[in-house]
Structures are given as structure tokens and as C-alpha cells.
Design a protein around this motif. Structure first.
Motif, mmCIF file in Angstrom:
data_model
loop_
_atom_site.group_PDB
_atom_site.id
_atom_site.type_symbol
_atom_site.label_atom_id
_atom_site.label_comp_id
_atom_site.label_asym_id
_atom_site.label_seq_id
_atom_site.Cartn_x
_atom_site.Cartn_y
_atom_site.Cartn_z
ATOM 1 N N VAL A 261 8.432 63.170 37.289
ATOM 2 C CA VAL A 261 7.265 63.300 38.168
ATOM 3 C C VAL A 261 7.437 64.605 38.933
ATOM 4 O O VAL A 261 8.434 64.785 39.647
ATOM 5 C CB VAL A 261 7.167 62.123 39.159
ATOM 6 N N ARG A 262 6.490 65.507 38.809
ATOM 7 C CA ARG A 262 6.621 66.813 39.437
ATOM 8 C C ARG A 262 6.066 66.815 40.863
ATOM 9 O O ARG A 262 5.437 65.858 41.290
ATOM 10 C CB ARG A 262 5.929 67.898 38.601
ATOM 11 N N ARG B 245 7.579 66.724 43.960
ATOM 12 C CA ARG B 245 8.130 65.673 44.811
ATOM 13 C C ARG B 245 9.069 66.287 45.847
ATOM 14 O O ARG B 245 10.295 66.319 45.649
ATOM 15 C CB ARG B 245 8.876 64.641 43.971
ATOM 16 N N ARG C 16 11.485 66.841 49.053
ATOM 17 C CA ARG C 16 12.404 65.970 49.787
ATOM 18 C C ARG C 16 13.266 66.837 50.685
ATOM 19 O O ARG C 16 13.878 67.810 50.211
ATOM 20 C CB ARG C 16 13.272 65.168 48.810
ATOM 21 N N GLU D 124 11.150 63.549 40.312
ATOM 22 C CA GLU D 124 11.727 62.210 40.246
ATOM 23 C C GLU D 124 11.805 61.781 38.788
ATOM 24 O O GLU D 124 10.920 62.103 37.982
ATOM 25 C CB GLU D 124 10.893 61.219 41.065
ATOM 26 N N ASN E 131 12.481 54.178 38.727
ATOM 27 C CA ASN E 131 12.693 55.504 39.299
ATOM 28 C C ASN E 131 14.191 55.688 39.508
ATOM 29 O O ASN E 131 14.781 55.047 40.375
ATOM 30 C CB ASN E 131 11.931 55.618 40.624
ATOM 31 N N TRP F 190 15.924 61.391 42.580
ATOM 32 C CA TRP F 190 15.289 62.693 42.819
ATOM 33 C C TRP F 190 16.212 63.830 42.406
ATOM 34 O O TRP F 190 17.430 63.769 42.607
ATOM 35 C CB TRP F 190 14.957 62.809 44.298
ATOM 36 N N GLU G 52 1.014 54.364 42.248
ATOM 37 C CA GLU G 52 0.219 55.334 42.983
ATOM 38 C C GLU G 52 -1.150 55.507 42.342
ATOM 39 O O GLU G 52 -1.357 55.171 41.167
ATOM 40 C CB GLU G 52 0.951 56.690 43.025
ATOM 41 N N THR H 260 1.630 62.117 38.919
ATOM 42 C CA THR H 260 1.689 61.025 39.893
ATOM 43 C C THR H 260 2.122 59.753 39.169
ATOM 44 O O THR H 260 1.959 59.642 37.945
ATOM 45 C CB THR H 260 0.316 60.827 40.568
#
Length: 213
Positions: free
Chosen positions: A66-67, A69, A71, A78, A94, A97, A128, A143
């Protein structure tokens, strides 16, 4: 001012509910996946953060990133790896990260999930929403929209919730796991009272201004 004050009271109530949910579920004993999610497309919001027990194997070839993201102020990705249980159902897990690579828009290294039969525990999170117009390169998604992932994978895939990795029975490298959410109510209560004070000041100012005029 009255509307905004009521809105802040409502936001504070939401945070209280979220804190109670974390306190009740985060450190609870894992329950079987089929017990927590009997329906593929169902999810009770009260089960958020509840650990579930999975027995089966990762679908290594179906892993995606998942782009976008961020942190701790750093861009990253992720790792999402589908996990097929012995019953044939698939839960998206998941696995943590990863920060963006030093010279490219991609992690320098993506850890592979352990192969073979495993026992995994993961904390439940709702999927999501789809973001219209947002795309991603091959092997990545924009997403965590579970129906899209289910269409890619095929079979019996849970579309009501996914899991945040907690433990794996085989030692393996993974990304940085999600920390326990801070159980704080924020400043919503003080903001609510501030809007009430603003309303009182405005009313007093209006009366004073009219009298002076």
C-alpha cells in the motif's frame, strides 16, 4: 458557536468510545477468526483491535504494497499479505510498515512472509474506502479497499475487515508493526467550552454595543 460546541462534544464522545474499545480489545485473548467474523462481508465496529487466531498459510504470490503511508513524518508503504485459513477463507494481513527507499519510490527491501502452515494472530481493523482517481503501479495499491483485493485474489475473501499482524508461529522478518493507540480524549472538551465562552462574549458584546449606540 453553539453548533461548533456541540460538534466538539460529539468528537469527544467518539474518542471516549474508541478508548474504551482499545482498552477492552487490544490485549484480549485471540479468538478464532470464524467466531469473530462469521460472515465474509460483515464486521462489528465493537470488534476493532480484537486479536483473532488464524491457522493456515500465507498466499505469498498475492502480496502487495500500500503506497503513500507516512509514519513519524517519513513516507512509506505497508505490506499486505493474504492468509488462507484451513477452512479456505482468506483474511488480508498487514505485516507492517516500510520506509521508502533511499534512491527510488519503493522500499529498499520487502521482507517475505514465512512459508508453510502457520499460526498467526492479528488485530481486526475495518477496511478503507475507495479513493476515486487514485492509482498505483503494478504490485501496489492506493488504499486498503478490501472488495478490490478480493476481486484480485478470488475465492472466499473477508471484505468487512483485515488484520494487523500481532504474532507468527515461525520467526520471520516483517515491517514495523502498529503501536497501541494512545488512549487520550484530546482537546475536544476544552474546545467545546471555548465555543460556549465565545458565544457568551458575543452576546454580551452585542448587548453592550446596542446600549452604547
Amino acid at each position: 458557536c453553539g453548533f461548533l460546541s456541540a460538534w466538539q462534544f460529539d468528537r469527544r464522545d467518539q474518542r471516549v468510545v474508541e478508548n474504551e474499545r482499545v482498552a477492552a480489545n487490544y490485549d484480549a485473548e485471540p479468538v478464532p477468526l470464524a467466531e469473530a467474523l462469521p460472515e465474509l462481508d460483515g464486521f462489528d465496529p465493537e470488534l476493532e483491535w480484537l486479536p483473532v487466531l488464524l491457522e493456515g498459510e500465507y498466499l505469498v504470490d498475492e502480496q502487495v504494497l500500500v503506497r503513500a503511508r507516512p509514519r513519524d513524518g517519513m513516507p512509506g508503504f505497508e505490506i499486505l499479505t493474504p492468509f488462507r485459513t484451513d477452512e479456505g477463507r482468506v483474511l488480508i494481513v498487514n505485516r507492517g510498515w516500510l520506509h521508502t527507499g533511499s534512491v527510488q519510490d519503493y522500499p529498499d527491501h520487502v521482507p517475505a512472509p514465512p512459508e508453510g502452515r502457520l499460526e498467526v494472530t492479528a488485530r481486526l481493523k475495518p477496511g478503507e474506502r475507495e479513493v476515486p482517481g487514485r492509482s498505483a503501479p503494478e504490485g501496489q495499491i492506493a488504499t486498503i479497499h478490501l472488495p478490490d483485493l478480493a476481486e484480485r485474489i478470488g475465492g472466499e475473501v473477508h471484505t468487512g475487515a483485515y488484520g494487523l499482524l500481532r504474532t507468527e508461529s515461525a520467526p520471520a522478518e516483517h515491517g514495523a508493526l502498529v503501536n497501541r493507540p494512545a488512549e487520550s480524549e484530546g482537546n475536544h472538551l476544552s474546545y467545546a467550552f471555548q465555543w460556549i465562552i465565545f458565544a457568551i462574549v458575543a452576546a454580551v458584546g452585542l448587548v453592550h454595543g446596542v446600549r452604547e449606540e
